[in-house]
Scaffold this active site. Structure first.
Site, mmCIF file in Angstrom:
data_model
loop_
_atom_site.group_PDB
_atom_site.id
_atom_site.type_symbol
_atom_site.label_atom_id
_atom_site.label_comp_id
_atom_site.label_asym_id
_atom_site.label_seq_id
_atom_site.Cartn_x
_atom_site.Cartn_y
_atom_site.Cartn_z
ATOM 1 N N LYS A 152 23.542 61.199 -45.519
ATOM 2 C CA LYS A 152 24.800 60.596 -45.237
ATOM 3 C C LYS A 152 25.091 59.286 -46.071
ATOM 4 O O LYS A 152 26.115 59.248 -46.538
ATOM 5 C CB LYS A 152 25.058 60.136 -43.724
ATOM 6 C CG LYS A 152 26.302 59.762 -43.368
ATOM 7 C CD LYS A 152 26.535 59.449 -42.104
ATOM 8 C CE LYS A 152 28.094 58.540 -41.652
ATOM 9 N NZ LYS A 152 27.955 58.633 -40.198
ATOM 10 N N HIS A 290 16.943 104.028 -58.449
ATOM 11 C CA HIS A 290 18.461 103.565 -57.394
ATOM 12 C C HIS A 290 18.226 103.818 -56.060
ATOM 13 O O HIS A 290 19.259 104.335 -55.434
ATOM 14 C CB HIS A 290 19.495 104.258 -58.262
ATOM 15 C CG HIS A 290 19.471 104.387 -59.782
ATOM 16 N ND1 HIS A 290 19.970 103.292 -60.165
ATOM 17 C CD2 HIS A 290 19.480 105.396 -60.729
ATOM 18 C CE1 HIS A 290 19.848 103.453 -61.604
ATOM 19 N NE2 HIS A 290 19.646 104.632 -61.709
#
Length: 535
Positions: A152, A290
């Site tokens: 922070k 695939h």
């Protein structure tokens, strides 16, 4: 109303922040001593806790104990040691504001410009199978508080949560301090670190509270960290990256031993191949294109090299489609298997391990990617899929992995005689169709696929495709369907081609028509009572 500290005119510019005082408290002590050496050489005061302070002292460097700062010893078996204004005041003071600096002076608190903290090994403790009380003790409290406070206050403090950032910090110490951009980047990494940690804790509690219940969790948090950017996604205009999920032990954590970087499609095919090969308990190889198998086989029981045998038998199913395929083996890849692949173009091979001699053979195929699974690789127990605006969660579709009888225990023989075909062959065919995109039809013989029909919008076309690909091998094969036949036309295609056993879930309103056809043609038919759609 906003207080005076929010008035932009009160903030003083602060880009380069020299490092004079550092707070160091780490669970992972990798490269700790070289870092401490660099800080000591630069005259930085090191404040530390417990075992971290002891390690730094062992390295010959001066350390100020946190207890000397707070005026309190560590309490409650170390549960309380840094939760004190004399620590957090030094972390949260915004020295761009004159009155914050004044307040520090009033209370005799010195600021920190560098905080190096990583958290208790919660994930590792859970993975070790530790008891609940031991796991709870690895829930860090002071660590996340220091990390979040420092992040922070990144305008003034550099927060480091990973040893990989140490070289940059050592360089910053030598060159006069950290830049605001560096501190922002470190803060972003720090917040991701605590978010990941809290996710792991939340997941563990969810699993603990859900044990013995049939419901899925009310809240689902998924946290992952980027491993690397990929060249592109499914297509060249799509961005892509791979992320590692907290506590993950899968394809994302596999080690690339050789070859070009993995692509997006490589990862999806390799994961599908693993899912297919590891459905089998015996040595097995799956070849994927695939996300569909173009060959799957279990080793010939008489083979001297089982995994090489499994690969050859899988390849025979559809050699044309296997060109440029992705291969997964559920056993170590041997020299013999590598030799069998010399002249077969393959994109990826993924396996639990590779014999050194096999790796030597593969060196000649520089573009071939070899992936070694993590030692603790395991099938996913849950299946998560994104949909627009949310996600779907379900139990993974897994088979019992102990024996063939457990898979077939609920099957019902609805037509034809008990086949002379071994149960293992029947179970293999049934398991194989789970890996095929719906509508799925698999033709198998002697624990190897011979024809696969997948992804069609009706089951009849899948039957025709499987028969066409099998050719003359269809005679006497076993057919497995991932869902029931809505009409008898699909089974008729299979029977006309020479199929003698059909395995399907059953459950169609026209089951009796299909059963009657099987009886008329002398074909054995089993109902499994369970389907295996795969979309």
């Amino acid at each position: 109303m906003a207080g005076p500290s929010h008035d932009p005119s009160l903030y003083r510019d602060r880009d380069i922040v020299p490092i004079k005082r550092a707070l160091v408290s780490v669970s992972d002590k990798t490269d700790l001593l070289p870092l401490a050496q660099a800080l000591a050489d630069a005259g930085v005061e090191i404040v530390s806790t417990g075992s971290t302070a002891a390690r730094i002292r062992e390295g010959g460097h001066e350390v100020t104990d946190v207890a000397d700062i707070t005026g309190f010893p560590e309490m409650l078996d170390g549960r309380v040691k840094t939760l004190h204004p004399n620590v957090h005041g030094g972390l949260l003071a915004d020295l761009r504001l004159e009155h914050h600096e004044t307040q520090l002076g009033e209370f005799g608190i010195a600021p920190f410009e560098l905080v190096i903290v990583n958290l208790y090994p919660f994930v590792e403790t859970v993975a070790s199978g530790a008891a609940a009380n031991e796991v709870v003790e690895q829930i860090d409290i002071g660590g996340p508080a220091m990390v979040r406070a420092s992040a922070k206050n990144h305008a003034n403090v550099a927060i480091v949560v990973d040893p990989s950032s140490y070289p940059a910090i050592i360089e910053a110490v030598k060159t006069g301090g950290t830049t605001l951009q560096t501190r922002k980047e470190l803060a972003a990494r720090a917040f991701a670190h605590t978010a990941s940690y809290d996710t792991a804790v939340a997941q563990w509690f969810a699993e603990e509270t859900m044990q013995g219940t049939e419901t899925l969790p009310e809240h689902l948090t998924i946290q992952a960290e980027k491993i690397e950017d990929l060249r592109y996604g499914e297509n060249s205009h799509q961005r892509a990256a791979i992320y590692s999920r907290v506590g993950g032990h899968g394809i994302a954590q596999a080690e690339l031993l050789q070859g070009k970087p993995m692509s997006f499609n490589n990862y999806t095919d390799a994961d599908a191949a693993l899912r297919t090969a590891y459905d089998m308990v015996l040595p097995a190889v799956a070849i994927m294109k695939h996300a569909n198998p173009c060959g799957l086989a279990i080793a010939d029981p008489k083979a001297l090299d089982p995994i090489a045998s499994a690969h050859l038998r899988a390849h025979e199913c559809d050699p044309l489609s296997a060109f440029g395929g992705v291969i997964a083996a559920n056993r170590t890849v041997t020299l013999k298997m590598a030799e069998n692949l010399r002249d077969i173009f393959t994109e990826v091979i993924v396996a639990p391990d590779f014999e050194p001699a096999a790796l030597e053979v593969f060196k000649a195929k520089k573009n071939l990617r070899l992936l070694k699974l993590p030692a603790n690789w395991q099938q996913e127990r849950m299946d998560v899929r994104l949909v627009s605006g949310g996600l779907l969660l379900q139990d993974a579709d897994l088979f019992p992995d102990d024996d063939f009888e457990s898979v077939a225990k609920n099957w019902e023989l609805v037509a034809g005689p008990e086949p002379e075909i071994p149960l293992a062959d029947l179970v293999f065919a049934w398991k194989s169709c789970r890996a095929v995109k719906s509508n799925a039809i698999v033709l198998a013989k002697n624990m190897a696929t011979v024809g696969i029909g997948m992804g069609q919008v009706n089951r009849v076309d899948s039957c025709r495709l499987a028969v066409e690909r099998a050719g003359d091998r269809v005679e006497g094969s076993i057919a497995a369907s991932d869902a029931f036949f809505p009409f008898s036309d699909g089974p008729e295609v299979l029977m006309d081609a020479g199929v003698k056993v059909i395995i399907q879930p059953g459950g169609s309103v026209r089951d009796e028509e299909t059963i009657a056809l099987a009886k008329e043609r002398g074909v054995t038919m089993y109902f499994t009572g369970e389907r295996h759609f795969f979309h």
